[in-house]
Design an enzyme around this catalytic site. Structure first.
Site, PDB file in Angstrom:
ATOM      1  N   ARG A 240       1.174  -1.342   0.266  1.00  0.00           N
ATOM      2  CA  ARG A 240      -0.289   0.059  -0.187  1.00  0.00           C
ATOM      3  C   ARG A 240       0.851   0.865  -0.102  1.00  0.00           C
ATOM      4  NH1 ARG A 240      -2.156   0.923   5.312  1.00  0.00           N
ATOM      5  NH2 ARG A 240      -0.796   2.455   5.577  1.00  0.00           N
TER       6      ARG A 240
ATOM      7  N   HIS B 281      -3.582   4.475   4.926  1.00  0.00           N
ATOM      8  CA  HIS B 281      -4.742   4.224   4.678  1.00  0.00           C
ATOM      9  C   HIS B 281      -6.106   4.438   4.231  1.00  0.00           C
ATOM     10  CE1 HIS B 281      -7.621   1.998   6.565  1.00  0.00           C
ATOM     11  NE2 HIS B 281      -8.171   2.397   7.585  1.00  0.00           N
TER      12      HIS B 281
ATOM     13  N   TYR C 143       4.617   5.998  10.907  1.00  0.00           N
ATOM     14  CA  TYR C 143       4.783   4.608  11.318  1.00  0.00           C
ATOM     15  C   TYR C 143       5.835   4.079  10.536  1.00  0.00           C
ATOM     16  CZ  TYR C 143       0.213   3.860   8.794  1.00  0.00           C
ATOM     17  OH  TYR C 143      -0.324   3.798   7.318  1.00  0.00           O
TER      18      TYR C 143
END
Lengths: 336, 392
Positions: free
Chosen positions: B278, B282, B291
Site C-alpha cells: 500500500r 490507509h 509509522y
C-alpha cells in the site's frame, strides 16, 4: 388436532417449511444425525438430505456468516444456535451483518434468516446454558425477535419466521420443550395470528401481567392463584419482543390501570424496562401505580442449585402484583 | 486434482522472483512472470494460464491499472476539496486488483473489503456509485446483483464468511461459478477468516480467498499479524495456497485463473497471497509517515506495478505515444465522469433514514418515523430543519 411436545411442534413446523420451499436450508451443530441436542431437528436430515440439513463445524460466527452468504444467493437459512450462551460468538455477524444488510443495500439484499436460540434456565445446566440474551437483540434495529410459549405457537410462528423476509431471532424456552399441548398442524401460518402480535391469554380487570416464553406458563399459574385471593389478572403473552405490540398492552393497561412485567433476564436495560417506559409514555394518566418489574437479578446466571432464586417464580410474581395493587408485600414500608 | 496434489503443485511453483518480503515460514518464493524491470520471464506451470493474453490484452491491462490509479488521485483530490468525507486509496495494489478482477467471470460473485475499487471497476460499477458511500450519501453504493459484487465491507474479515456461504449455495445449485473474497493481511488475524477457511475446507466450497498482503494494517506491520507467510496459514486448514507477486499483473491473473478453475471443477477452495504494498495512506485520514520508513516506500516504488507493465510494453515496442495518449484520455474521461457524478449527486431526503430497515412494516419504527416527520413538518420545511441542526 394432535397432542405433541413443544420440541416436536417446532420439528413439525420446520418440516413443513422444508417441504414447502426448496430454498429453506437448516444449519447448525449436531442438527443432522443426532437431530440436535434437544432433538428439535430429529429426522430432518434423514428425510431432506445433508444439503438441506447441514451439520456445521463448531463455529457460531461461521454458521451465521455462511447463512448470510446463502441468503445472498437466495436461500432462506434456518440456523440453530445450540445454547443461548453460545450466541455471543456470532454477535458481530448478527448485529453488524444480518441486521444491517437490507438497510445497507437499500433493500437490494434480503436477509430472511431465522436464528433459533434455545434460551432460559430452570433445567439444571452449567453456566452458558441458561441465559436470556434477548435484550441484546431487541436493541438492534433490523432484527425481529420473537419468543413462543406453547406448542401451537411454536409450530406456527417458526413457519412465519422462516417465510418472513426480515431476519428473525426465534427464542425457544428450553425448559418447556417437553410440555405437551394441542397442535393444529393444518393451521395456515399466513392466516394465523401474525407473529408480531401479542395475545391476551386470560382476561382480568385489576392488573395487566406481561410475560413471554418460559414465564408465560408461570404467569398463568400466578393468575389462577391470584383469582383465589380475589385479584383479577389479565395475562398477556407478548410473543414478539421486537417490535412489541404495544397496542395490545396499552389497551389492557387502560382497562386495569396496573402493569407488571416479568422475564428471566436481568432487570437493568431489560425488555421489562422498555415495556414499562413505553406504557408509561402512552397511558400515564390511566396508571394507578408505577409499573412493576419482576425479573432475574443483575447477576451472571447462577449455579443451578440456586437458579430458582434467580428465576421469577409464581410467588415472586404475585408479590409483584401485590406491589402494583398497593397490597402488603415484601417491600412494604420501604421508601422509594 | 486432490488437495494434496494442488498444494504441492502450488508450493513447488517457484519463480525467480524477489524474496525481500519473506518473514519466517517456508520462505516460499513468489510466483512471478514479469520482473520489476519489465522482463517477461518464463514459468512452465503458470505461463499456460496467460498464454491468451496477447498484445492487445496487455495494453488493456495497462489501461485498467492506469485508470484506477487515476480514480485514486481524483478521489483523493475530491476528499481534500471537501467533496468526500473519506477515501481509501489502493495506490500500489493495481496489479493485484486488475489481475484478479479481470480473471473473474460475469456470473462469479465478489465479496470484498473497502479498498477494492479496482475490482469494482472490473465488475463494471458505475463510478458515481463507488463514491456514494465515501460522500456519506448511502451505506452502500450499488445493488450487489447488478454487478455480482457485494458492497464494501468495513468489518474486517466478515465478508469472507459471506463468500463461503454464497459458495455453498453455488454448490447446492449445481452451478460452476465461484465466490471470490478479498481481504488484507490484517484480516488473517480475525476469527471470521479462520472460521471461513474451516467451513470452506469442510464443504470444499467453490471459493477463492484472495489476500492482498499490502504489508500494513493501518499502522501495524504484517509481522505483527503473522509469524509465518500468510499463504502458509491456509495449509493448516487443508486449503492449497499460492504466493504470488502482487505487483505483477500477469502472475496475479495466472494464479487467480488456476484457483478459479480448480473451484469450477469441484476442487474446492484456494488461498492466494498477493504480496504487494500500500503505497499511500490507509485512508485520507491516515498519516503513514508516523509509522513507516521512507526507504521502505522507495524500495516498493521500484517495483511499481504500472511502470512494470509499461516497461514490458516498451520492450515489446507497444508503448507508443498513441497508446499512452489513449490511456491518458481514458483516465481523464473516467476522472471527469466521477467528479461530475460526485458534485451533482443529490442529497438524500431526511426521512430516507427510515427506509429499508425492515422489508415489512415495524410498528416501533413506523411510530418513530411518524413522530419525526411531524417534528420536521413543524418547521414548515423538512430539508431546512435537518440542515439547521442545533440552531435552536
Amino acid at each position: 388436532m394432535t397432542q405433541m411436545t413443544f420440541a416436536r411442534a417446532i420439528n413439525a413446523g420446520l418440516r413443513k417449511s422444508l417441504e414447502n420451499d426448496p430454498k429453506v436450508i437448516l444449519l447448525g451443530e449436531d442438527i443432522g444425525t443426532l437431530g440436535g441436542v434437544f432433538r428439535v431437528t430429529d429426522g430432518l436430515q434423514k428425510d431432506f438430505g445433508k444439503h438441506r440439513v447441514v451439520d456445521t463445524p463448531l463455529a457460531e460466527s461461521g454458521i451465521i456468516g455462511t447463512a448470510v452468504g446463502l441468503a445472498y444467493r437466495g436461500y432462506r437459512p434456518v440456523v440453530e444456535i445450540q445454547f443461548d450462551g453460545f450466541v455471543y460468538s456470532a454477535f458481530d455477524q448478527i448485529v453488524s451483518q444480518v441486521a444491517k444488510l437490507h438497510y445497507r443495500t437499500q433493500g437490494a439484499v434480503k436477509m430472511p434468516i431465522t436464528i433459533r436460540v434455545p434460551f432460559g434456565g430452570g433445567i439444571g445446566s452449567p453456566e452458558h446454558h441458561s441465559e436470556s440474551p434477548e435484550a441484546y437483540f431487541t436493541h438492534t434495529s433490523g432484527l425481529r425477535v420473537v419468543s413462543v410459549s406453547n406448542p401451537q405457537d411454536a409450530h406456527t410462528v417458526i413457519q412465519q419466521a422462516i417465510s418472513c423476509n426480515d431476519p428473525v431471532l426465534y427464542f425457544e424456552p428450553k425448559r418447556r420443550y417437553h410440555d405437551k399441548g394441542e397442535v393444529d398442524e393444518s393451521l395456515d401460518p399466513r392466516t394465523a395470528l401474525p407473529m408480531d402480535t401479542a395475545r391476551v391469554l386470560t382476561e382480568g380487570t385489576d392488573v395487566t401481567l406481561v410475560a413471554y416464553g418460559p414465564l408465560v406458563k408461570t404467569a398463568r399459574d400466578a393468575a389462577t392463584a391470584a383469582a383465589d385471593e380475589g385479584v383479577s389478572i389479565e395475562v398477556i403473552d407478548l410473543r414478539s419482543l421486537a417490535p412489541v405490540d404495544y397496542a395490545t398492552v396499552e389497551a389492557s393497561v387502560r382497562k386495569t390501570g396496573r402493569l407488571v412485567v416479568t422475564h428471566e433476564a436481568g432487570q437493568s436495560g431489560g425488555l421489562g424496562a422498555e415495556v414499562a417506559a413505553s406504557i408509561t409514555e402512552r397511558c400515564f394518566y390511566h396508571l394507578e401505580a408505577a409499573p412493576v418489574r419482576v425479573t432475574g437479578f443483575d447477576i451472571p446466571y447462577p449455579y443451578s442449585k440456586l437458579e430458582m432464586h434467580h428465576l421469577p417464580g409464581l410467588d415472586r410474581i404475585l408479590d409483584g402484583v401485590d406491589r402494583a395493587m398497593g397490597r402488603p408485600n415484601s417491600l412494604s414500608g420501604l421508601e422509594g | 486434482m486432490s488437495t494434496d496434489e494442488a498444494g504441492q503443485g502450488a508450493s513447488s511453483a517457484e519463480g525467480p522472483g524477489n524474496s525481500a518480503e519473506n518473514h519466517g515460514g517456508s520462505g516460499r518464493n513468489l510466483i512471478q512472470l514479469v520482473t520489476p524491470a519489465g522482463e517477461r520471464i518464463s514459468h512452465p506451470e503458470f505461463d499456460p494460464w496467460v498464454q491468451d493474453i496477447a498484445d492487445e490484452q496487455l495494453c488493456s491491462l495497462y489501461e485498467d491499472m492506469t485508470v484506477i490509479r487515476r480514480i485514486d488521485v481524483e478521489a483523493t483530490a475530491l476528499q481534500r476539496q471537501g467533496e468526500l468525507a473519506l477515501w481509501p486509496p489502493l495506490l500500489g495494489q493495481e496489479a493485484s486488483q486488475i489481475g484478479s478482477g479481470r480473471a473473474l467471470r460475469e456470473d462469479d460473485f465478489v465479496f470484498s473489503s473497502y479498498r477494492e475499487n479496482g475490482v469494482a471497476y472490473c465488475r463494471g460499477v458505475d463510478l458515481t456509485d463507488i463514491i456514494r458511500v465515501w460522500r456519506g450519501n448511502a451505506s452502500a453504493g450499488w445493488d450487489p446483483y447488478t454487478i455480482n459484487m457485494a458492497t464494501p465491507q468495513i468489518i474486517i474479515g466478515a465478508q469472507t464468511l459471506h463468500a463461503v456461504g454464497y459458495a455453498m449455495g453455488i454448490q447446492n445449485d449445481g452451478a460452476d461459478s465461484v465466490a471470490m473474497t478479498y481481504f488484507g493481511d490484517g484480516a488473517t488475524s480475525k476469527g471470521d477468516l479462520n472460521e471461513a477457511m474451516v467451513f470452506a475446507a469442510s464443504f470444499q466450497a467453490p471459493v477463492v480467498f484472495f489476500c492482498q498482503n499490502n504489508h500494513w494494517a493501518i499502522s501495524e506491520p504484517v509481522r505483527l499479524q503473522s509469524h509465518v507467510q500468510l499463504a502458509d496459514r491456509a495449509t493448516g486448514f487443508g486449503i492449497p495456497s499460492m504466493r504470488v507477486d502482487g505487483n505483477d499483473v500477469l502472475a496475479v491473473m495466472a494464479a487467480t485463473r488456476v484457483a478459479l478453475d480448480r473451484a469450477r471443477r469441484g476442487g474446492g477452495p484456494t488461498f492466494i497471497e498477493a504480496v504487494t504494498y500500500r503505497m499511500g495512506p490507509h485512508t485520507t485520514a491516515d498519516d503513514p509517515t508516523r509509522y513507516r520508513d521512507a526507504n521502505e516506500l522507495e524500495d516498493w516504488a521500484a517495483k511499481d506495478p504500472i511502470s512494470r507493465v509499461a516497461s514490458l510494453l516498451e520492450r515489446k515496442g507497444l508503448l507508443t505515444e498513441e497508446l499512452q495518449q489513449h490511456v491518458r484520455d481514458k483516465a481523464d474521461a473516467v476522472a471527469r465522469e466521477m467528479r461530475s457524478g460526485c458534485t451533482t449527486m443529490a442529497d438524500p431526503e431526511p426521512l430516507d433514514i427510515f427506509k429499508h430497515v425492515y422489508s415489512a412494516p415495524n410498528t416501533w419504527l413506523d411510530r418513530q418515523q411518524d413522530h419525526y416527520s411531524r417534528y420536521l413538518a413543524s418547521f414548515g420545511d423538512p430539508a431546512g430543519a435537518a440542515s439547521e441542526e442545533g440552531a435552536r
